[in-house]
Design a protein around this motif. Sequence first.
Motif, short mmCIF file in Angstrom:
data_model
loop_
_atom_site.label_atom_id
_atom_site.label_comp_id
_atom_site.label_asym_id
_atom_site.label_seq_id
_atom_site.Cartn_x
_atom_site.Cartn_y
_atom_site.Cartn_z
N GLY A 41 0.93 -1.13 -0.04
CA GLY A 41 0.18 0.10 -0.06
C GLY A 41 0.79 1.14 0.02
O GLY A 41 1.96 1.38 -0.45
N PHE A 42 0.24 2.32 0.48
CA PHE A 42 1.05 3.59 0.44
C PHE A 42 2.26 3.51 1.28
O PHE A 42 2.37 3.03 2.42
CB PHE A 42 0.05 4.61 0.98
N PHE A 43 3.26 4.23 1.00
CA PHE A 43 4.34 4.40 1.77
C PHE A 43 5.07 5.78 1.51
O PHE A 43 4.80 6.47 0.42
CB PHE A 43 5.33 3.46 1.54
N PHE A 44 5.92 6.29 2.47
CA PHE A 44 6.37 7.65 2.40
C PHE A 44 7.69 7.63 3.20
O PHE A 44 7.81 6.75 3.99
CB PHE A 44 5.50 8.70 2.66
N ARG A 45 8.71 8.39 2.59
CA ARG A 45 9.70 8.56 3.51
C ARG A 45 10.13 9.98 3.42
O ARG A 45 10.03 10.75 2.34
CB ARG A 45 11.03 7.57 3.15
N ILE A 46 11.10 10.34 4.29
CA ILE A 46 11.59 12.03 4.42
C ILE A 46 13.07 11.87 4.84
O ILE A 46 13.25 10.83 5.81
CB ILE A 46 10.62 12.69 5.16
N GLY A 47 13.69 12.76 4.07
CA GLY A 47 15.24 12.47 4.45
C GLY A 47 15.84 13.96 4.58
O GLY A 47 15.46 14.80 3.96
N TYR A 48 16.90 14.08 5.42
CA TYR A 48 17.77 15.24 5.65
C TYR A 48 19.08 14.88 5.23
O TYR A 48 19.66 13.90 6.17
CB TYR A 48 17.35 15.81 6.86
N THR A 49 19.66 15.31 4.36
CA THR A 49 20.89 14.84 4.03
C THR A 49 22.08 16.08 3.61
O THR A 49 22.10 16.43 2.55
CB THR A 49 20.92 13.92 2.54
N PRO A 50 22.47 16.64 4.86
CA PRO A 50 23.64 17.58 4.76
C PRO A 50 24.95 16.98 4.35
O PRO A 50 25.10 15.81 4.43
CB PRO A 50 23.59 18.22 6.05
N PHE A 51 25.83 17.78 4.14
CA PHE A 51 27.03 17.25 3.70
C PHE A 51 28.38 18.01 4.07
O PHE A 51 28.02 19.34 4.29
CB PHE A 51 27.41 16.62 2.43
#
Length: 77
Positions: A41-51
């Motif tokens: 079914g539905f999925f989501f993801r969120i990410g923070y990627t500083p470098f």
Amino acid sequence: MTYLTVIGEQNQNTSQFRDKVTLDAVVPLRVGYRYQKPEGGFFFRIGYTPFISLDFNNEGFRKFIPLWGGISLGKSF
């Protein structure tokens, strides 16, 4: 990730070009969250990627770049 950069540099006195080689590195960091049900079914993801950017030829110059991230939405089956 480490990389070499070759830049053409012009001498102000002689107008001659020469190559300037620098050694740089980029260190990525990642913090994220993913929501997905085991049955699909539905999925989501969120990410923070500083470098962090490192310049080894400039006395260990470090630059933190905080504005990098993303959001994903989708359907799994």
